[in-house]
Scaffold this motif. Structure first.
Motif, mmCIF file in Angstrom:
data_model
loop_
_atom_site.group_PDB
_atom_site.id
_atom_site.type_symbol
_atom_site.label_atom_id
_atom_site.label_comp_id
_atom_site.label_asym_id
_atom_site.label_seq_id
_atom_site.Cartn_x
_atom_site.Cartn_y
_atom_site.Cartn_z
ATOM 1 N N VAL A 3 0.872 -1.096 -0.298
ATOM 2 C CA VAL A 3 -0.001 0.125 -0.380
ATOM 3 C C VAL A 3 0.527 1.059 0.198
ATOM 4 C CG1 VAL A 3 -1.881 1.095 1.226
ATOM 5 C CG2 VAL A 3 -1.534 -1.620 1.045
ATOM 6 N N PHE A 4 0.475 2.280 -1.063
ATOM 7 C CA PHE A 4 1.645 3.295 -1.014
ATOM 8 C C PHE A 4 0.688 4.823 -0.246
ATOM 9 C CE2 PHE A 4 4.314 2.638 -4.986
ATOM 10 C CZ PHE A 4 5.227 1.360 -4.253
ATOM 11 N N ASN A 5 0.773 5.155 0.634
ATOM 12 C CA ASN A 5 0.403 5.843 1.251
ATOM 13 C C ASN A 5 0.365 7.769 0.692
ATOM 14 O OD1 ASN A 5 -0.682 7.889 2.935
ATOM 15 N ND2 ASN A 5 -0.339 7.330 5.051
ATOM 16 N N ARG A 6 0.430 7.914 -0.041
ATOM 17 C CA ARG A 6 0.984 9.267 -0.972
ATOM 18 C C ARG A 6 1.743 8.190 -1.901
ATOM 19 N NH1 ARG A 6 -0.685 13.915 0.177
ATOM 20 N NH2 ARG A 6 -0.546 14.788 2.410
ATOM 21 N N THR A 7 1.310 8.266 -3.488
ATOM 22 C CA THR A 7 2.598 7.680 -4.078
ATOM 23 C C THR A 7 3.107 8.645 -5.218
ATOM 24 O OG1 THR A 7 0.579 7.972 -5.890
ATOM 25 C CG2 THR A 7 0.412 6.350 -4.190
ATOM 26 N N HIS A 8 3.694 7.501 -6.197
ATOM 27 C CA HIS A 8 5.147 8.218 -6.971
ATOM 28 C C HIS A 8 3.886 9.823 -7.893
ATOM 29 C CE1 HIS A 8 2.756 4.587 -8.194
ATOM 30 N NE2 HIS A 8 2.412 4.412 -9.637
ATOM 31 N N TYR A 9 2.678 9.639 -7.935
ATOM 32 C CA TYR A 9 1.726 10.558 -8.614
ATOM 33 C C TYR A 9 2.237 11.836 -7.371
ATOM 34 C CZ TYR A 9 -0.048 7.636 -11.316
ATOM 35 O OH TYR A 9 -0.975 6.766 -12.095
ATOM 36 N N GLU A 10 2.933 12.144 -6.325
ATOM 37 C CA GLU A 10 3.521 13.504 -5.801
ATOM 38 C C GLU A 10 4.034 14.200 -6.941
ATOM 39 O OE1 GLU A 10 2.353 14.464 -1.627
ATOM 40 O OE2 GLU A 10 0.839 13.493 -3.066
ATOM 41 N N ASN A 11 5.243 13.110 -7.905
ATOM 42 C CA ASN A 11 5.885 13.845 -8.604
ATOM 43 C C ASN A 11 5.400 14.619 -9.605
ATOM 44 O OD1 ASN A 11 8.360 12.833 -7.285
ATOM 45 N ND2 ASN A 11 6.987 10.965 -7.260
ATOM 46 N N VAL A 12 3.900 14.491 -9.337
ATOM 47 C CA VAL A 12 2.747 15.510 -10.609
ATOM 48 C C VAL A 12 1.748 16.349 -10.805
ATOM 49 C CG1 VAL A 12 3.689 13.890 -12.485
ATOM 50 C CG2 VAL A 12 1.584 13.266 -11.926
ATOM 51 N N LEU A 13 1.880 15.650 -9.137
ATOM 52 C CA LEU A 13 0.727 16.618 -8.411
ATOM 53 C C LEU A 13 1.584 17.762 -7.282
ATOM 54 C CD1 LEU A 13 -1.776 16.456 -7.677
ATOM 55 C CD2 LEU A 13 -1.103 15.581 -5.456
ATOM 56 N N VAL A 14 2.330 17.017 -6.459
ATOM 57 C CA VAL A 14 2.320 17.911 -4.730
ATOM 58 C C VAL A 14 3.799 19.669 -6.058
ATOM 59 C CG1 VAL A 14 3.771 18.501 -3.176
ATOM 60 C CG2 VAL A 14 2.442 17.185 -3.138
ATOM 61 N N THR A 15 4.972 19.020 -7.539
ATOM 62 C CA THR A 15 5.701 19.218 -7.267
ATOM 63 C C THR A 15 4.954 20.036 -8.488
ATOM 64 O OG1 THR A 15 6.010 17.426 -9.284
ATOM 65 C CG2 THR A 15 7.895 17.661 -6.827
ATOM 66 N N ARG A 16 3.620 20.047 -8.896
ATOM 67 C CA ARG A 16 2.892 20.867 -9.822
ATOM 68 C C ARG A 16 2.407 21.902 -9.386
ATOM 69 N NH1 ARG A 16 -0.784 18.489 -15.116
ATOM 70 N NH2 ARG A 16 -0.208 20.220 -16.548
ATOM 71 N N VAL A 17 1.863 21.855 -8.050
ATOM 72 C CA VAL A 17 1.492 23.218 -7.282
ATOM 73 C C VAL A 17 2.632 23.968 -6.637
ATOM 74 C CG1 VAL A 17 0.574 23.681 -5.455
ATOM 75 C CG2 VAL A 17 -0.334 21.640 -6.641
ATOM 76 N N HIS A 18 3.608 23.152 -6.671
ATOM 77 C CA HIS A 18 4.762 23.939 -5.832
ATOM 78 C C HIS A 18 6.327 23.658 -6.868
ATOM 79 C CE1 HIS A 18 3.269 25.006 -2.038
ATOM 80 N NE2 HIS A 18 2.477 23.738 -2.107
ATOM 81 N N PRO A 19 6.471 23.908 -7.790
ATOM 82 C CA PRO A 19 7.596 23.528 -9.126
ATOM 83 C C PRO A 19 8.847 23.712 -8.498
ATOM 84 C CG PRO A 19 6.267 25.677 -9.111
ATOM 85 C CD PRO A 19 5.422 25.087 -9.036
ATOM 86 N N GLU A 20 9.230 24.860 -8.245
ATOM 87 C CA GLU A 20 10.056 24.803 -7.426
ATOM 88 C C GLU A 20 10.700 23.292 -6.939
ATOM 89 O OE1 GLU A 20 7.246 26.531 -3.532
ATOM 90 O OE2 GLU A 20 7.565 26.377 -6.233
ATOM 91 N N TYR A 21 9.882 22.864 -6.359
ATOM 92 C CA TYR A 21 10.322 21.404 -5.148
ATOM 93 C C TYR A 21 11.647 20.629 -6.071
ATOM 94 C CZ TYR A 21 7.278 22.385 -1.350
ATOM 95 O OH TYR A 21 6.120 22.700 -0.218
ATOM 96 N N VAL A 22 10.894 20.949 -7.685
ATOM 97 C CA VAL A 22 11.808 20.444 -8.585
ATOM 98 C C VAL A 22 13.327 20.230 -8.537
ATOM 99 C CG1 VAL A 22 11.788 19.389 -11.135
ATOM 100 C CG2 VAL A 22 9.617 19.389 -9.824
#
Length: 284
Positions: free
Chosen positions: A113-132
């Motif tokens: 079970v992934f509690n938060r997943t690989h989709y954080e990489n196109v979600l949180v980083t999209r809302v906060h692109p500076e994280y990339v």
């Protein structure tokens, strides 16, 4: 309660899905469903051919932790592993964005079970692109490089990743816990009003809440681009926690039943010796 109702397709938007469905008997029904899941997982483990990856996404307070606890309560401890992905570590940042998720995939016979997943990489980083920028990617030189094309390319990589593991026997099911903004407000207030719940509250939750609409837009885009026949997304109404848990459990159970897992048979040689083995034990 038809779980296919909650499966996301390109013809739909998040507005097509309700955030609240209430089944008054959800807790009682869940007890029965999770026992069946446990029995099927035992067979899947014995067969050793398939594994299961459950992906859970949702806004803060959507109920991911309690859902995991309640849905998998009856599964053998050896059969389910939970991974909660936080901010990438220094080691993880030295690899590509999927690396830390790949090494957490379930072994055959097990559920991850992934509690938060690989989709954080196109979600949180999209809302906060500076994280990339912390990923130190050669092609990313400024915020201008973190455009729709960049994130859609990542989604293509995610689709390829999920197709690869699906072809190798991993059953992939993805659940977006669809919480209303009003219900999130109620749950945040509950964390503040009940002293025993205070530790769950973070001031950062309020900062992210102000970006609610941006998150919803990003979720809708990724749902449209990454819900596939081999790794479907389900948009689960999350305002009522017991019903949300039941929907996830029923979806998982219905999927597992399709595979007709079977325990391996003993060799004919061993079968022919069963009476001999019994006698040895009884004569000790």
């Amino acid at each position: 309660m038809n779980t296919d109702t909650y499966k996301f397709s390109e013809e739909k938007t998040l507005k097509d899905f309700t955030t609240k469905v209430v089944d008054e008997k959800a807790k009682k029904k869940l007890k029965k469903v999770r026992k069946e899941i446990s029995e099927l997982q035992d067979k899947m483990y014995a067969e050793g051919k398939y594994s299961v990856l459950i992906c859970l996404q949702g806004m803060d307070t959507a109920g991911k932790d309690s859902l995991i606890r309640e849905v998998f309560k009856d599964v053998n401890a050896r059969g389910v592993v939970v991974h909660s992905f936080k901010v990438p570590t220094e080691l993880e940042l030295k690899h590509d964005f999927l690396w830390r998720h790949y090494i957490a995939l379930p072994a055959k016979g097990k559920i991850s079970v992934f509690n938060r997943t690989h989709y954080e990489n196109v979600l949180v980083t999209r809302v906060h692109p500076e994280y990339v920028f912390s990923e130190n990617i050669p092609i990313v030189k400024s915020l201008d490089d973190l455009n729709d094309e960049f994130y859609h390319s990542r989604m293509d990589r995610i689709n390829q990743f999920e197709k690869h593991i699906s072809d190798n026997g991993t059953i992939v099911l993805k659940f977006f816990l669809n919480l209303s903004k009003d219900e999130q407000k109620n749950r945040l207030l509950r964390r503040l009003n009940i002293p025993e719940k205070n530790w769950k509250f973070s001031a950062g939750d309020l900062k992210e809440r102000k970006l609610w609409d941006k998150y919803q837009d990003c979720y809708e885009d990724l749902l449209n681009r990454t819900s596939t026949y081999y790794a479907p997304w389900y948009v689960v109404p999350a305002d009522d926690k017991p019903t949300a848990r039941l929907l996830v459990a029923k979806t998982l159970l219905e999927e597992l039943k399709k595979y007709n897992f079977k325990e391996p048979r003993l060799s004919s040689k061993v079968i022919n010796q069963i009476d001999e083995f019994k006698a040895q034990l009884n004569n000790e």
